[in-house]
Every structure is written in C-alpha cells, then in structure tokens.
Write a protein that holds these residues in place. Structure first.
Motif, mmCIF file in Angstrom:
data_model
loop_
_atom_site.group_PDB
_atom_site.id
_atom_site.type_symbol
_atom_site.label_atom_id
_atom_site.label_comp_id
_atom_site.label_asym_id
_atom_site.label_seq_id
_atom_site.Cartn_x
_atom_site.Cartn_y
_atom_site.Cartn_z
ATOM 1 N N SER A 177 33.428 47.019 31.219
ATOM 2 C CA SER A 177 34.526 46.822 32.173
ATOM 3 C C SER A 177 34.166 45.781 33.223
ATOM 4 N N LEU A 178 32.872 45.530 33.403
ATOM 5 C CA LEU A 178 32.427 44.527 34.363
ATOM 6 C C LEU A 178 32.131 43.184 33.718
ATOM 7 N N ALA A 179 32.294 43.103 32.392
ATOM 8 C CA ALA A 179 31.859 41.905 31.676
ATOM 9 C C ALA A 179 32.644 40.666 32.078
ATOM 10 N N ALA A 180 33.956 40.806 32.264
ATOM 11 C CA ALA A 180 34.761 39.640 32.628
ATOM 12 C C ALA A 180 34.322 39.047 33.954
ATOM 13 N N ALA A 226 40.707 48.047 45.787
ATOM 14 C CA ALA A 226 41.555 48.465 44.663
ATOM 15 C C ALA A 226 40.789 49.247 43.607
ATOM 16 N N ALA A 227 39.455 49.122 43.567
ATOM 17 C CA ALA A 227 38.671 49.751 42.503
ATOM 18 C C ALA A 227 38.886 51.259 42.393
ATOM 19 N N PRO A 228 38.866 52.037 43.493
ATOM 20 C CA PRO A 228 39.008 53.497 43.339
ATOM 21 C C PRO A 228 40.393 53.943 42.898
ATOM 22 N N SER A 229 41.318 53.025 42.703
ATOM 23 C CA SER A 229 42.630 53.421 42.187
ATOM 24 C C SER A 229 42.523 54.017 40.787
ATOM 25 N N TRP A 251 41.789 49.698 32.401
ATOM 26 C CA TRP A 251 41.608 48.253 32.299
ATOM 27 C C TRP A 251 41.968 47.522 33.589
ATOM 28 N N THR A 252 42.711 48.171 34.481
ATOM 29 C CA THR A 252 43.046 47.499 35.736
ATOM 30 C C THR A 252 41.800 47.234 36.577
ATOM 31 N N LEU A 253 40.774 48.089 36.435
ATOM 32 C CA LEU A 253 39.552 47.854 37.186
ATOM 33 C C LEU A 253 38.885 46.559 36.739
ATOM 34 N N ALA A 254 38.895 46.306 35.417
ATOM 35 C CA ALA A 254 38.298 45.062 34.917
ATOM 36 C C ALA A 254 39.007 43.844 35.496
ATOM 37 N N VAL A 255 40.326 43.942 35.667
ATOM 38 C CA VAL A 255 41.100 42.815 36.199
ATOM 39 C C VAL A 255 40.760 42.579 37.667
ATOM 40 N N GLY A 303 37.440 39.791 42.157
ATOM 41 C CA GLY A 303 36.381 39.878 43.151
ATOM 42 C C GLY A 303 35.185 39.021 42.787
ATOM 43 N N CYS A 304 34.835 38.984 41.510
ATOM 44 C CA CYS A 304 33.706 38.157 41.067
ATOM 45 C C CYS A 304 34.011 36.672 41.230
#
Length: 485
Positions: free
Chosen positions: A322-325, A363-366, A375-379, A384-385
C-alpha cells in the motif's frame, strides 16, 4: 582574417573560444561510475527500509514485542544521531571514504543481529547497530556530493537519490512480504547484507579518486572536536531515555524522562545551528524544516503497516504494498525540484509539499472506518510522498548552497541530526499515545481488535498532521531577507 576573428589575434588563438561548451551531467563519462555507485548505496538503504518495514509487524508479534514496536524504529534513529556527528567530523577532517565504508559495515552487522535475534530486546539492539551505520553513511554521502559535484549538478544527483527509492518501494514490500509469509521474517534481515558488495565495489574507487582525503589547506591531522562528540553521546543517550520514558507509562518513568530531557536539550542547542528552534532565517530554518517534515511523516508512516494488518486484516505483503506508490511519487517530486526552471519557485514548491504531507497524514486514519476502501490510503500516501520529494531534496540542495566546503560535513550532520532527532521525539510521542490508548495490545487480526484500538492509531496520525502544518510556515523563512542598499 575572417570577420569572426577579433583584430590582432590569430585564428588558432580564438579557436578554443569558438568551440561549443558541452555541459556534463551526472551520467556523463566523468561522473557516471561515481553516480551509479553512490545511487546504488542509496538503493541498498531504500530496499532495507521498505523490506524491513513490511516485515516489522510480524517480527514484533513473534518476538512478543508489539508493545515495544516503536522502539524498533526509534532505536535506529537514536544511535544514528551519534553516527551522524561522528561522520561529519570524520568527513571534514579526513574525507568521507572511511565513514562510508565503516557505516556500510555496521549497517550490515546490525541487520544480521536483528535477523538472528531470539528476543525483542536483541532485535532492537540490532536495529541500534544498524542505525549507527546508517548515520555514518548518509552524512558521508552528502559530503561526497558536496565535494565531487559542481553546484549545478547537485539538484540532479539529489533527484537520482530519490529515484533510487522507486524500485525498492515497489519490489521491496512484495519481496519482503512473500519471504516473510513463506520463509519467515528473519530471512528479510539476513538476506539484505548480500547487497552490500556491489555498491562497495563500484563507488569506493571513484570516491577515493574524487572526494577522499582532507580539504585543500588541511593536512588531515586535526583532532576531532571532542565537545561535539560528547554532545553527540549526550543527544543519543538523552533520546533513548526519553523514548523509554514515553513507552513505560508509570510515574517512575518521569525519572528517565527528565534525565533524558536534561541531556537532550543542551546537546541539541550545541549541535544545531544557532536559531534553529526559533526558525531563524536561512540555514537554521532549512535544518528545522528537515526535522519537521521527516519526523512527522516517518512517525506516521511507521504505523501504517501495523494499522492495516491489525485493523483491516491485510497480509504483510498487501500492507507493505500500500506504500509502494509512494516511492514513485517521492521520486517524481524530487525530479520536479531538480528542474532549472523551478529554481526561482523552490520556496513555494516546498510550502506546497508540506501542505500535501499534512493532508495525507490527516487522511490516513480514515481507513479505520470499514466503509472506506483500503486503496484510498495508497492514493493519499502517494500525494504525501510527492510533497516529501519536493521538500527533502530541496532542503539538501539549500543546505549545500549555504555551506562553505570546509563545513559541508558539519552542516550535513546538523541536517541529518534534525531529521533523526525529530523521528525519535515524534515516534516517542506517537508511541506513548498509542500505548496509552491500548495500542500495544493489538492482535494480528482485525476481528480480535477492541474498540479502543482505532483511537490509538488516530492519536498517532492527527498530531503528526498538525506538526506538518507547522512545517508549511517554516518554508516562509528559508532565505535571508534581502538587505536594502
């Protein structure tokens, strides 16, 4: 004599002036081997970070150390503080070669120690040894860039450092997750040191030729600044005591907490540029921004895989992926800041970057809400990255612009100290909030988690978002005010 030749000169004399000047890049023949070599070192560090982060929740659970989860990260950053100061002294006086080789050796030894650990405390000790090596390596690399590359090429090589995270960010979580599930988490740690050989073979000869030895005008015999070494020991010990006090929520913990603060505060004031913590314009604000950006983001990111595994039931592979992108978007942000056209707008880009970082953390803890797709966390983390790519590479470029060659090691160490110390302090703060709300007792399946656990994760992410917003303000103070003639 032709019309192109000035009077009183021969054609042979003017030929060199008429020849086109070809500007070299970081991959031109003169710099190719060095660039590939040092980017390979960054690639190794990146692969370790993404792979180990994916395996960490499983390692902590099997070693019965979930309550000490934050120590596995902060132990690395705590010892890296001493390594950074040592590397700055070492590099300024004798060149970066020794610090780089010693750092890579300690980095590999720490991985082996963690990979063979039978208890959580031994695992954390290995991470501490690894952190010492990492601190030596990162400062030595900055000194290499400052010595071996002209100023116009530094944004490009910093962008290349960020690009070195792309493949590990994609392959690392998948490979680490697969190895963790099928062979065991230990193989993730003991397998990475094999990757040390290639960077050493390629980079060290070029560094020895281009950037080794003391600076011009120095014989290299100057002794290390003992005061800075003592301050480095104090800052590392103080950070460790503070982290311990934050994790052990009892009244007795006030004793190591106060002792840690008593060691930490004067050491920080002595090691960082004067005015750092009041955001004085110029170099102090550059150093402060690096800490605010890195600390808030990394402290939050450290809990993302654990949140996805425990609250949404993802496997370690999917949680890490999930953090790859983020590796791709981070590199994209670094590439954007390296373009010559954006140089006049660097400060605005850095402000945009910090706003994106704050928004992504908030937005992450949503995803703790079951109706929100994972998948929204990955976006949001990818955004952020991208912001981090704009900010982190730019702070490195600005630091080298503001540093005299003889101070490149010391100032680079200050930048990295701010980075690591912020990680330690904010991880301690987040870890304390996490443990206080019952996070240390989370299990590995979402169905076994109790209602208090989502609040434990929210207590980590939301304060970090507020810290990132402070960083947006710091970006307004990165350059000195122009003086009136």
């Amino acid at each position: 004599m032709t019309a192109l030749e000035p009077r009183g000169t021969d054609a042979a004399d003017t030929a060199p002036d008429l020849a086109p000047v070809v500007e070299e890049g970081v991959l031109s023949r003169s710099y190719r081997a060095l660039s590939i070599g040092i980017v390979s070192v960054v690639l190794l560090i990146a692969f370790e970070a993404t792979a180990v982060g994916t395996a960490m929740p499983v390692a902590a659970r099997e070693l019965d150390g979930v309550s000490l989860y934050a120590f596995a990260f902060s132990g690395y950053f705590t010892t890296s503080l001493f390594g950074m100061v040592l590397a700055g002294q070492w590099s300024d006086r004798r060149g970066p070669l020794g610090a780089l080789t010693g750092g890579i050796g300690a980095f590999a030894a720490g991985l082996m120690l963690s990979g063979t650990a039978g208890a959580m405390w031994l695992f954390i000790l290995g991470r501490a040894v690894q952190g010492l090596g990492g601190g030596l390596v990162i400062v030595a690399l900055y000194v290499v860039v400052g010595r071996a590359y002209p100023e116009r090429l530094r944004p490009a090589i910093m962008a290349a450092f960020a690009a070195g995270w792309i493949v590990p960010s994609i392959v690392g979580p998948l490979a680490s997750g697969a190895v963790t599930e099928h062979l065991g988490w230990r193989w993730v740690f003991v397998g990475i040191p094999v990757l040390v050989v290639f960077p050493l073979a390629l980079a060290l000869p070029q560094i020895r030729r281009r950037a080794s030895g003391p600076m011009a005008g120095s014989d290299g015999s100057a002794a290390f600044d003992r005061r800075r070494i003592r301050l480095a020991l104090a800052i590392s010990l103080g950070a460790g005591l503070l982290q311990y006090a934050a994790q052990d929520l009892r009244w007795l913990s006030l004793v190591p907490g106060v002792a840690g603060a008593a060691l930490l505060v004067p050491a920080v004031l002595g090691l960082l540029p004067r005015g750092t913590y009041r955001a004085a314009r110029g170099l102090p604000s550059v150093v402060l921004l690096r800490g605010v950006a890195a600390g808030s983001f990394i402290a939050a990111e450290s809990f993302v895989p654990l949140m996805l595994v425990t609250q949404r039931g993802l496997s370690p592979t999917l949680a890490g992926f999930s953090l790859a992108a983020g590796g791709v978007t981070w590199a994209l942000g670094s590439w954007v800041q390296s373009r010559p056209r954006v140089e006049p707008y660097r400060q605005r880009l850095m402000m945009l970057g910090m706003v994106l970082v704050a928004a992504s953390i908030a937005a992450a803890p949503s995803v703790l809400i079951a109706a929100v797709p994972v998948w929204t966390l990955a976006v949001v983390w990818g955004l952020g990255c991208f912001g981090m790519g704009l900010v982190i590479a730019s702070t490195s470029v600005l630091l080298l612009q503001l540093s005299a060659p003889s101070q490149a090691g010391t100032n680079s160490a200050s930048l990295q100290i701010s980075d690591a110390l912020s990680n330690v302090v904010l991880l301690a703060t987040g870890g304390a909030a996490f443990a206080a709300l019952g996070g240390g007792t989370v299990s590995h399946t979402a169905t076994e988690a109790t209602g208090s656990h989502p609040a434990a994760f929210a207590a980590v992410f939301l304060p970090m978002a507020a810290v990132a917003l402070v960083g947006a303000w710091v970006t307004t103070r990165l350059r000195e005010r122009p003086t009136t003639p």
